[in-house]
Design an enzyme around this catalytic site. Sequence first.
Site, short mmCIF file in Angstrom:
data_model
loop_
_atom_site.label_atom_id
_atom_site.label_comp_id
_atom_site.label_asym_id
_atom_site.label_seq_id
_atom_site.Cartn_x
_atom_site.Cartn_y
_atom_site.Cartn_z
N ALA A 32 0.69 -1.12 -0.04
CA ALA A 32 0.01 -0.10 0.20
C ALA A 32 0.86 1.35 -0.07
O ALA A 32 0.57 2.13 0.86
CB ALA A 32 -0.94 -0.04 1.08
N LEU A 33 2.02 1.23 -0.95
CA LEU A 33 2.90 2.20 -0.92
C LEU A 33 2.35 3.77 -1.06
O LEU A 33 1.55 3.76 -2.02
CB LEU A 33 3.98 1.76 -1.90
N HIS A 34 2.93 4.46 -0.57
CA HIS A 34 2.58 5.87 -0.76
C HIS A 34 4.02 6.74 -0.82
O HIS A 34 5.11 6.15 -0.64
CB HIS A 34 1.97 6.52 0.51
N GLY A 36 5.54 8.58 1.28
CA GLY A 36 6.55 8.19 2.39
C GLY A 36 7.54 6.94 2.11
O GLY A 36 8.71 7.09 2.22
N HIS A 37 7.00 5.83 1.64
CA HIS A 37 7.71 4.63 1.27
C HIS A 37 8.58 5.05 0.12
O HIS A 37 9.86 4.67 0.04
CB HIS A 37 6.91 3.64 0.83
N ASP A 150 7.24 5.81 12.44
CA ASP A 150 7.21 4.70 13.43
C ASP A 150 8.46 4.78 14.26
O ASP A 150 9.50 3.95 14.29
CB ASP A 150 7.07 3.28 12.60
N LEU A 184 2.22 10.81 6.13
CA LEU A 184 1.59 9.93 5.24
C LEU A 184 1.47 8.34 5.77
O LEU A 184 2.53 8.12 6.67
CB LEU A 184 2.51 9.78 4.09
N SER A 185 0.67 7.87 5.62
CA SER A 185 0.35 6.34 6.09
C SER A 185 -0.79 5.48 5.10
O SER A 185 -1.71 6.31 4.61
CB SER A 185 -0.39 6.40 7.56
O1 PAF Z 1 6.70 -0.51 9.46
C1 PAF Z 1 6.23 -1.54 8.72
O2 PAF Z 1 5.70 -1.24 7.51
C2 PAF Z 1 6.35 -2.70 9.09
O3 PAF Z 1 6.36 -2.85 10.54
C3 PAF Z 1 7.66 -3.43 8.61
C4 PAF Z 1 8.96 -2.72 9.04
C5 PAF Z 1 7.54 -3.54 7.09
C6 PAF Z 1 7.70 -4.82 9.19
O4 PAF Z 1 6.74 -5.54 8.70
#
Ligand code: PAF
Length: 284
Positions: A32-34, A36-37, A150, A184-185
């Site tokens: 579910a990339l955005h 932020g990723h 996180d 972003l999440s």
């Molecule tokens: O931050 C996340 O998306 C998850 O906790 C991770 C680090 C990919 C582990 O599943």
Amino acid sequence: MKVFTTIAELRQQLDSDRNAGKKIGLVPTMGALHNGHLQLVKTSVANNDMTVVSIFVNPTQFNDKNDLRLYPRTLDKDCALLETVNCTYAFAPSVEEMYPTEDTRVFHLGPVAEVMEGKYRPGHFNGVAQIVSKLFDIVRPDNAYFGEKDFQQIAVIRAMAAQLGYTFHIVAVPIVREPDGLALSSRNARLTESQRRNAPKIAETLFKSRTFAASHSVRETIDEVVNTLNAIPEMRVEYYEIVDGNTLQPVADWNDSDYIVGCITVYDGEVRLIDNIAYRRPEK
Ligand code: PAF
């Protein structure tokens, strides 16, 4: 970009890259990339020869089965996005591939894992440590990238890496925000229109609290943030803690540490959102 679904094939590819002297970056994600990723991926691409993005919704880190069920799964879209930032490999294994048998490992991650998310999501960090250690063993990266949204997760992963003797770099990448401030999440997609309208108040309240903190105590600042957000319809603060940025233990006074961060979890309707803000950072 090549997409791998098996550990054996990915390992074989990375062994050959490593033998050719290539530097490898790892970006673990649950898809579910955005943007932020994508910022993590861009940072990895800029600093490594090959970048592996893992896409795996890890069941062992969900203590709420409903949350696991509702977690968005958008592999085709994710792969298309990764192509746009020159990612080299995506790794999208099945649950059976990652957990052919139950992972019964119990990590003792120390005080950083016991506060905040550790208290409210029992077992969550053990699941994170299980999957991230597996990914570290499979990919054997030179650098691994995690988002600062996180904040506690990074501290926990550093603790796990120290315990297991991983010596590569764990890189923290700053939070990416929407223009209105919302961090972003992948969970933002689940907000209703009215919840989405209110969601930026989380960041706004945190940013304003930095000014408030200049003339108020830690306790007063916590109360101000919690009361402001709880007064907004559909919002309920689960916790707001102001902690030492390294140990994650609560501070009582602004002079207790030169690295102080406020970490918040708020329910906006049913959606659990997290964010954080630094009040003090050590000088570089
Ligand atoms: O931050 C996340 O998306 C998850 O906790 C991770 C680090 C990919 C582990 O599943």
